[in-house]
Write a protein that holds these residues in place. Sequence first.
Motif: not given
Length: 280
Positions: A155-163
């Motif tokens: 998800t966009a939220a997961e990618l933001e956290a991972l980034g």
Amino acid sequence: MESLWTVRRPVRELRPGDHAWLAYTGREEQHHVTGAFVRAGLDAGERVVYLSGAAPVTAPRLPAHERLSVVALGRGGRRGGHFDPAALMRAVAEAVADAGDEDHRGVRIAADMTWAVRRPGGLELLLDCERRIDIAIGPSTRAIALCQFDRARCTAAELEALGGSHGVEVVPDPEFEDSVLRIVRTFRPPGLALAGELDASRHAVLLEALTTVAAGAGREVHLDLSRLRFIDLGALNILADTAAHASGRGALVLDRMSPQLRTVVETVGWHMLPGLRLGP
């Protein structure tokens, strides 16, 4: 997904101590970027470790090489269907320890960790692992890590956290670069981004890059021209010829042209050629 603490670097500019990440759109992008990461390490005399969490291995066409090893976390890395951080950290620690081996100039660690995100509680556990990897890699002067994640499965939220848990976002190496022109492969949408000036002395490199990206694509190929300051008529003819030969297999789309360039294209009538389309 870039944060205030994240820098973007082409593969060739990654440095020892970098903990980088790649959010890839499809296997083509993953293979293109991660393959370059692996090849650069082998060419430099470094040891390369590819961590795989699932079978079959989805690594990018890895060559057989004595300094390359694939470590499967498929069994040791899962416990009752849950992500096991200990197995990942053991693999990372062993790889980092190899960075001190006199036989290797350094160590590169690559891992597609999308599977871990999708495990129950996986994101939180993985973010904790990423913090530990930062500690393990950061002080090292001879190790580089590249974590990969499939955009379609996060998800966009997961990618933001991972980034936010990585200090470096890796991008493709330029297909061509000198003091005047830079050509970079793009994957969202597929095509090329051109920056600088395109004159007669660089027609050959333009044609080579177009041929590579359009070969067997069977899809639209987009050219991002937003940072192109100058293009001569000969280069425009190359674009028109490429579009004509690709007609029926996918249009050549010219995106984000300057108003001046769009006027030239429309005045000459190139925008009406089969296979060529003007984008936004």
